[in-house]
Design a protein around this motif. Structure first.
Motif, short mmCIF file in Angstrom:
data_model
loop_
_atom_site.label_atom_id
_atom_site.label_comp_id
_atom_site.label_asym_id
_atom_site.label_seq_id
_atom_site.Cartn_x
_atom_site.Cartn_y
_atom_site.Cartn_z
N VAL A 14 0.82 -1.21 0.00
CA VAL A 14 0.00 0.00 0.00
C VAL A 14 0.85 1.26 0.00
CG1 VAL A 14 -2.02 -1.01 1.06
CG2 VAL A 14 -0.20 -0.16 2.52
N GLY A 15 2.15 1.10 0.16
CA GLY A 15 2.98 2.30 0.12
C GLY A 15 4.22 2.11 0.97
N ILE A 16 5.04 3.13 0.94
CA ILE A 16 6.27 3.06 1.71
C ILE A 16 6.38 4.31 2.55
CG2 ILE A 16 7.53 1.64 0.05
CD1 ILE A 16 8.74 4.27 -1.04
N ARG A 17 7.17 4.23 3.62
CA ARG A 17 7.48 5.45 4.35
C ARG A 17 8.98 5.46 4.58
NH1 ARG A 17 8.29 3.33 9.10
NH2 ARG A 17 7.17 1.42 9.59
N PRO A 18 9.56 6.63 4.60
CA PRO A 18 11.02 6.72 4.77
C PRO A 18 11.44 6.02 6.06
CG PRO A 18 10.12 8.82 4.07
CD PRO A 18 8.95 7.94 4.35
N GLU A 19 12.53 5.30 6.00
CA GLU A 19 13.08 4.61 7.18
C GLU A 19 13.95 5.61 7.93
OE1 GLU A 19 13.46 2.86 9.90
OE2 GLU A 19 12.96 1.08 8.69
N VAL A 20 13.42 6.17 9.03
CA VAL A 20 14.11 7.29 9.69
C VAL A 20 14.47 6.98 11.14
CG1 VAL A 20 13.00 9.02 8.24
CG2 VAL A 20 11.88 8.33 10.36
N ARG A 21 14.29 5.73 11.57
CA ARG A 21 14.49 5.45 13.01
C ARG A 21 15.90 5.82 13.49
NH1 ARG A 21 12.14 -0.56 13.10
NH2 ARG A 21 13.19 -0.45 11.09
N LEU A 22 16.88 5.44 12.67
CA LEU A 22 18.27 5.73 13.06
C LEU A 22 18.50 7.24 13.22
CD1 LEU A 22 20.78 3.97 13.51
CD2 LEU A 22 21.35 4.33 11.09
N ALA A 23 17.94 8.01 12.28
CA ALA A 23 18.11 9.46 12.32
C ALA A 23 17.36 10.07 13.50
CB ALA A 23 17.62 10.07 11.00
N ASN A 24 16.18 9.53 13.76
CA ASN A 24 15.42 10.00 14.92
C ASN A 24 16.20 9.80 16.21
OD1 ASN A 24 12.99 11.22 14.30
ND2 ASN A 24 11.98 9.26 13.87
N ASP A 25 16.74 8.56 16.34
CA ASP A 25 17.49 8.25 17.56
C ASP A 25 18.70 9.15 17.72
OD1 ASP A 25 15.64 6.30 17.92
OD2 ASP A 25 16.96 4.63 17.32
N ALA A 26 19.25 9.60 16.60
CA ALA A 26 20.44 10.46 16.65
C ALA A 26 20.04 11.94 16.76
CB ALA A 26 21.30 10.24 15.41
N HIS A 27 18.74 12.20 16.85
CA HIS A 27 18.23 13.57 17.01
C HIS A 27 18.60 14.48 15.85
CE1 HIS A 27 16.86 12.42 20.95
NE2 HIS A 27 18.07 11.98 21.23
N LEU A 28 18.62 13.91 14.64
CA LEU A 28 18.73 14.76 13.45
C LEU A 28 17.34 15.33 13.16
CD1 LEU A 28 20.85 12.33 11.24
CD2 LEU A 28 21.64 14.46 12.31
#
Lengths: 808, 111
Positions: free
Chosen positions: A236-250
């Motif tokens: 049904v779709g994709i979403r950007p894989e951002v977990r690593l960036a979130n954890d690094a507070h980018l």
């Protein structure tokens, strides 16, 4: 000291970025992490892997040797768990690696619909090789698969599994398929096409739950429909894989926020690919990702570069489905449409104009002009002057251009040919000038057609234009040395340009020889007979000797004479007449043929008219044993005598032969009619076969028992003899109108697909029209050539005999 | 010495076709091209003896019906990769009649 470059994620974007860095001589120590236990492969090509058209090995873009050659420290199967920005260290499940520059290329994750049962075994996404392998494993014939999502990815998954024999249902939330790329009309055509391939489509379907105890068993929709399922694919779709960036507070919005240089909020950290957000936009198609790769490579090398998203065009990679969309095609005030529809061919084209500019294009069924329209959109060219004929494409602009290469020839050098890799026509031409004279060389030097491959035809056309005579595409070479056109092109142009004689074809299509050659002349003569039965007169001198003299020439220059025996049935009177003829003309051999008739071999040319007259007098006509046309209809005895027979196979065979005889076809056509599945008439290795059963008639086609041996494939089943006759005449006409000369039915069907043929003859209106055209042609060509030619025996003898004169 | 013999009307030979003349040397094929040039060749392909008169005529060439050797009718030489030749005979058009040079034929019959 070398800079330490760490890359997280070995996908298509980061792969292209590394290529660009190394090509430019960048001096980095590179460490490459990938959660998947393998390096970079062409994810766009997972669909051909799923459908079985390619293997994984064929889609690997960077192998171990490549990484080694560039000194890349590969950490495949090692997911990165943490980024320590203060100390510039990334940590994977096995330890830490310091970096000077870090590139995050984690791509995207599939969006999983939050419904009960989403975690059951048997529910997969469609992102990587593991998913693909799971679908391949689940797609055994008869298995049931449900795909949730009727977008680009979902439909490729559905078509791939269907190609492997699974029963596939697609559930789509919106009113029509691929609503982001297609308008409703094109979506409808696509739906019809997929349904013809046996894929069930359920639009406006909202998934309520996935049912099952230990593993998936069915899918339940909001409207109460239940589809049993052995496998469910969520696409049904994709979403950007951002977990690593979130954890690094980018800084993260929908994706990891980057600037024009692909830099994140931390100046030492960069990101690219499906995980980024640039100017409030996220990206799913490969072309902008490759642009990002180029920009990031430049940034890392300290060069100036800025990423600017460009418009992209879409093509669906499902074999046999031809669609194209680009630009904006929503209805809005001030916008106007130009629409072209040809329901018979399943062609739909829609251009969307705003003021003087083309802003969108949707095409289905015939997408040859897609690149040209896309270029007009991108260039924002004023199309006011072209508007009258715009929809007909570049070939119709500025007069009477009809060269099939004209569309590509008309493209300016900056026009994009390969959307995946952003390769323009000029770059390909330059590469060819630099010595890239084969498709493989063009691919390796420019990357054009090296990703999804849908532009291969265009690339070949650019090569043909640039290299002229010295280029011939492997897939489809020109008809012969007299022309650059393929058989298919010539057939199309004969119809579209209304060319009705061999000289007209040679003149208007630019034949390079005077009078053609022994290869193209018979082909042209056939095409003109088939396409213009009322207007064209058969050119006897363009016939191969057998068809000109209505007998097979033998090695010693004599001929064979084979009278027709309808359905293989003869009479004592006919046999006496054949025996008398054999005696009278000293026929050296009388042989029974495989097609249930009698061959008189070794007849001299000057005796042909007389032997024909004798056979005509006994009621027999030419058996066309020499023709690219109907040969024989082989039968068994059927219900008249056989205790197993289910229908009158002999009678039906005779009727079919009387219907079809005299018709010219691209190559010979042999039929068989068997009275029961014991198949004594060997109907299942004929071009067209009928097997009678209690409940009717099973018609199958595309068999062969010559250089290739093939069993026929099932076309359809009908219940009456009249229907058998109509279907077979219609199918024969379809073959007559579409195949290239000398291609037997099995070769032609392999090219166009049996599904397409079936769709044509199953549609009552199309079938009737084909049948009518066949009968119209028969009204001219169903005549006995022997009777016509035997009338002038003088033409068959020497014109002068100088041996007599010399003896005087 | 040349001796042209009237053998037929041009109209008796189909355009892009041929007719045979029987001679003591064997059959000679007399060809007529699309633009009404005429040529006369020995009717026997040097490859396997195929009757060139039954071949497809294109331009001033003819393709043998048995194995598709192509001959230039001006010279009788096989074209392309094939190596061989057929005899040619002088032939002339006069007032719609086809005349064949029978010098060689006559000499043979006189001998």
């Amino acid at each position: 000291m070398k800079q330490k470059l760490v890359v997280v994620g070995a996908g298509m974007a980061s792969g292209r970025m590394l290529e660009a860095v190394f090509e430019a001589g960048g001096n980095f120590d590179v460490t490459l992490f990938n959660a998947e236990p393998r390096g970079n492969y062409n994810r766009l090509m997972l669909s051909p892997v799923l459908s079985g058209e390619k293997t994984y090995d064929q889609i690997v873009t960077h192998d171990a040797d490549w990484y080694q050659a560039h000194g890349v420290d590969c950490r495949f199967g090692e997911p990165v768990v943490k980024i320590d920005r203060a100390n510039r260290i990334v940590t994977s499940n096995t330890g830490g690696v310091p970096y000077d520059a870090l590139v995050i290329a984690t791509g995207s994750a599939p969006f999983i619909v939050p419904v009960p049962g989403k975690d059951l075994p048997g529910v997969v996404a469609y992102r990587d090789l593991e998913d693909t392998n799971a679908m391949i494993a689940a797609s055994r014939p008869g298995a049931r698969a449900v795909v949730i999502g009727g977008g680009l990815l979902g439909l490729e998954a559905a078509a791939g599994m269907a190609a492997r024999g699974a029963e596939v249902t697609v559930i789509h939330l919106m009113g029509h398929l691929m609503e982001r790329q297609l308008d409703p009309a094109a979506g409808y055509l696509l739906q019809k096409d997929l349904e013809r391939r046996g894929i069930r489509i359920h639009c406006k379907g909202a998934t309520k739950a996935i049912l099952g105890t230990d593993r998936v068993e069915a899918v339940l929709l909001e409207d109460g429909t239940v589809y049993p399922a052995d496998l469910v694919c969520m696409a049904v779709g994709i979403r950007p894989e951002v977990r690593l960036a979130n954890d690094a507070h980018l800084d993260v919005g929908r994706g990891i926020t980057v600037d024009d240089q692909m830099r994140t909020s931390d100046p030492a950290i960069f990101a690219l690919g499906e995980c980024v957000e640039h100017d409030k936009q996220v990206f799913g198609l490969v072309a902008p990702l490759y642009d990002q790769a180029k920009v990031l490579a430049a940034t890392l090398l300290g060069q100036q570069a800025a990423f600017k998203p460009v418009q992209t065009a879409t093509k669906l990679k499902v074999t046999g489905v031809d669609l194209f969309s680009a630009g904006d095609f929503a209805d809005a005030p001030g916008r106007e449409d130009i629409v072209f529809r040809d329901p018979g061919r399943g062609v739909y084209k829609r251009l969307i104009l705003e003021g003087a500019h083309l802003i969108g294009a949707v095409m289905y069924g015939d997408t040859a002009d897609g690149a040209w329209f896309f270029d007009l959109i991108k260039q924002r060219r004023d199309v006011t002057d072209l508007r009258d004929t715009l929809i007909f494409g570049p070939a119709f602009q500025g007069g009477a251009q009809t060269d099939p290469l004209a569309a590509v020839a008309a493209l300016p050098p900056e026009a994009e040919i390969c959307g995946c890799n952003g390769v323009c026509k000029g770059k390909i031409v330059t590469a060819i000038g630099g010595g890239a004279t084969t498709l493989e060389l063009v691919r390796s030097t420019t990357k054009a057609s090296a990703s999804c491959g849908t532009c291969t035809g265009l690339v070949e056309q650019v090569m043909a234009l640039t290299l002229g005579d010295s280029f011939s595409a492997n897939a489809n070479p020109p008809m012969c040395k007299c022309t650059d056109h393929t058989h298919e092109d010539v057939r199309r142009l004969i119809k579209s340009m209304g060319l009705k004689s061999i000289p007209a074809v040679m003149q208007d299509l630019g034949w390079k020889t005077v009078g053609g050659c022994a290869s193209c002349r018979p082909a042209l003569n056939y095409y003109l007979i088939a396409d213009w039965p009322m207007d064209y007169t058969d050119d006897r001198q363009s016939r191969f000797v057998n068809e000109r003299n209505h007998g097979n020439i033998q090695k010693d220059g004599t001929y064979s004479v084979v009278p027709r025996m309808w359905g293989g049935v003869t009479t004592p009177a006919e046999l006496r007449a054949i025996a008398d003829a054999a005696d009278r003309y000293g026929v050296p051999m009388v042989k029974v043929t495989g097609g249930q008739r009698i061959d008189l071999l070794g007849v001299k040319k000057q005796d042909l008219p007389a032997i024909w007259s004798d056979l005509n007098a006994a009621g027999m006509v030419s058996g066309h044993a020499y023709a690219k046309g109907l040969r024989t209809v082989k039968t068994c005895v059927g219900t008249d005598f056989c205790r197993f027979g289910t229908q009158d196979s002999t009678g039906l065979g005779i009727q079919l032969e009387k219907l079809l005889w005299g018709s010219w076809t691209p190559a010979k056509v042999k039929l068989g009619v068997s009275g029961c599945p014991r198949n004594c008439a060997e109907a299942t290795c004929k071009d067209i076969g009928v097997v009678c059963v209690d409940s009717g008639y099973e018609i199958s086609v595309a068999g062969a028992a010559g250089m290739d041996v093939r069993e026929t494939e099932f076309l359809c089943k009908v219940t009456t003899e009249a229907e058998v006759m109509e279907v077979i005449a219609a199918f024969t006409q379809l073959y007559r109108e579409n195949a290239r000369y000398l291609h037997r039915i099995y070769k032609w069907v392999a090219k166009v697909g049996l599904d397409w043929c079936r769709a044509q003859v199953e549609d009552p209106a199309t079938r009737r029209a084909l049948y009518d055209r066949f009968m119209l042609s028969q009204s001219i060509y169903q005549t006995d050539p022997w009777a016509d030619l035997a009338a002038k025996p003088a033409d068959w003898a020497p014109i002068a005999d100088l041996t007599l004169r010399a003896a005087e | 010495m040349t001796a042209f013999i009237d053998i037929a009307a041009l109209e008796d030979i189909p355009r892009q076709g041929a007719r045979l003349v029987k001679t003591v040397l064997g059959c000679i094929a007399v060809f007529r091209t699309a633009d009404d040039q005429v040529f006369a060749l020995e009717d026997r392909c040097p490859h396997k003896g195929g009757p060139l008169s039954e071949g497809i005529v294109h331009g001033t060439s003819v393709t043998c019906p048995l194995h598709a050797w192509v001959f230039d009718m001006n010279t009788g030489q096989a074209q392309g990769a094939d190596d061989g030749a057929v005899q040619t005979f002088a032939v002339r058009l006069e007032a719609g009649r086809v005349l064949l040079d029978a010098t060689r034929l006559a000499r043979r019959s006189a001998a």
